[in-house]
Write an enzyme that holds these catalytic residues in place. Sequence first.
Site, PDB file in Angstrom:
ATOM      1  CG  ASN A 185      -1.614   1.261   1.373  1.00 22.60           C
ATOM      2  OD1 ASN A 185      -2.969   1.582   0.301  1.00 22.60           O
ATOM      3  ND2 ASN A 185      -1.564   2.384   1.904  1.00 22.60           N
ATOM      4  NE  ARG A 190      -1.974  16.299  10.675  1.00 20.49           N
ATOM      5  CZ  ARG A 190      -2.662  15.968  10.515  1.00 20.49           C
ATOM      6  NH1 ARG A 190      -3.872  17.913   9.718  1.00 20.49           N
ATOM      7  NH2 ARG A 190      -3.211  16.693  11.859  1.00 20.49           N
ATOM      8  NE  ARG A 202      -4.724  13.363  11.497  1.00 25.05           N
ATOM      9  CZ  ARG A 202      -5.091  13.423  10.353  1.00 25.05           C
ATOM     10  NH1 ARG A 202      -4.976  12.770   9.115  1.00 25.05           N
ATOM     11  NH2 ARG A 202      -6.733  13.810  10.723  1.00 25.05           N
ATOM     12  CG  LEU A 204      -7.525   9.356   9.530  1.00 28.52           C
ATOM     13  CD1 LEU A 204      -9.038  10.055   8.613  1.00 28.52           C
ATOM     14  CD2 LEU A 204      -7.698   9.641  11.022  1.00 28.52           C
ATOM     15  NE  ARG A 207      -6.432   7.180   3.106  1.00 28.38           N
ATOM     16  CZ  ARG A 207      -5.780   7.975   2.914  1.00 28.38           C
ATOM     17  NH1 ARG A 207      -6.137   9.030   3.782  1.00 28.38           N
ATOM     18  NH2 ARG A 207      -5.139   7.972   2.050  1.00 28.38           N
ATOM     19  N   GLY A 208      -5.015   2.027   4.555  1.00 29.66           N
ATOM     20  CA  GLY A 208      -4.114   0.829   4.314  1.00 29.66           C
ATOM     21  C   GLY A 208      -2.938   0.513   5.283  1.00 29.66           C
ATOM     22  CG  ASP A 298      -7.089  18.537   9.048  1.00 34.96           C
ATOM     23  OD1 ASP A 298      -6.644  18.454   7.563  1.00 34.96           O
ATOM     24  OD2 ASP A 298      -7.185  17.773   9.687  1.00 34.96           O
TER      25      ASP A 298
END
Length: 502
Positions: A185, A190, A202, A204, A207-208, A298
Amino acid sequence: MRTLPSYPSLRSFLDWCATSDQFQHVPDPVSVTHQMTAVHRAVLERRGPVLQFDHPLLIGGAKSTVPVVLNLFGTPERVAAGLGVTLDGLDDLGAFLAALRAPTPPDGLRDALSRWPMLKAALATRPKIVKSAQVQSVVSKGDDVDLMALPIQTHWPQDAGPLITWPVVVTRPHGTEAAEVGTYNAGVYRAQVLDHNRLIMRWLPHRGGAAHHQSWARQGEKTPVAVVLGADPATLLSAALPLPESVSELTFAGALNGSRPRLVPAKTVPLMVPADAETVLEGWVSPSELAPEGPFGDHTGYYNPAEPFPVLEVSAITHRKDAVYLSTYTGRPPDEPAIIGEVFNTLALPTIRAQIPEIHDLWLPPAACSYRMAVVSISKRYPGQARRVMLALWGMLPQFSYTKMIVVVDEDIDPRNWDDVAWALATRMDPARDVMLLDNTPMDYLDFASPQPGLAGKMGIDATTKIDSETSREWGTVMRMSEEDAGFAADLVARLMPGAGG
């Protein structure tokens, strides 16, 4: 599929930008703390060129010998070029992406031959493993690792510290081998700099990279990670594209480039890394150690609060002898992610239409954080169709689960034209009848308007013409000039007002 030359490295793309007058050196000393972001934003708002800061000032005022490149994808034209096409070639590329998600068997020999470009692109995804690479011309290990020597920006006044914003983070799941590149992946997450050899990753939970980390952590083992800085544009954009889970971003970059991706074994972790990148940070993510990441500005235009994320210990930094550092900022649009989102909107249309054929067009307004709101035009045929389209979109792709408002209009309305949309809302929508509200649905936890982190309501607005059982009144007739009268008027006005715009 590709209509522009291949850009196997960041610097080859920068050369193209320079030859097309889209590149500019900044000789003035500019601080990586706040100043660089301010300059970048001002240039991006003017749809300006790629910038290379030749003399960055580090934290404390010392000069860095590593130039900083910003605004790489500051215009839709450069995003398309990074994908290998001009803006008018995005539709064909979008069709290719749709075929990846739902391939259909060929209908005879002629159809099979017509798909040769797709087959050729698929073959180009096979990586070529090399023994040496310029990205490993200089290798720092152990006590020689010093992240603070890199010109990593601190973007906003209340940011917690330096933040890496354009990393391609490469991982693989537990139980695979380094040579199994198809399982990799590559995501853009970030990374906050903690000290000279530690970063906070970071990623989440959905996510892969996070999924791969969990597969290693369940075994009580550290996760091998490579953070690629200054990858080629195809790899950068592949890492940001919503590709099917079965497609590796690194290998898909080969399809975009029309050539096999060159990979080289990393020096201190069991991973393959892009051979033509500028810099690679190698390291291991702890199965259990967390650190508070943030706050940072952000894409919402707000600072997100500090939250715990895994810690990566850097075991090596490898780079070219004359490496440049690629960076960007995130903030209230416009920013580079919003501009990339505009292009990805076009790329996603064929995939969306394959699932919801009545969709005529769809727009994700960049000002609405690129995904929080959608305006959809449909070819309407039956009552309730607008609501069915809303529900289908919310359930189709993970990205749409964070879209909190969908406005559906007829195909005679341009969803990208706010005047058209406002007219449809004012004349085809009744608030009591045509607004659908949902509660306790998934939402980006960065949405501060949500009553609970990660859960929020959604609104669907049906601004289509009401037909059959949707209304008991006779619907009005839209006023339109005949084509003949409109053409006559256009010719006459052109003679009366020569040189006038419009």
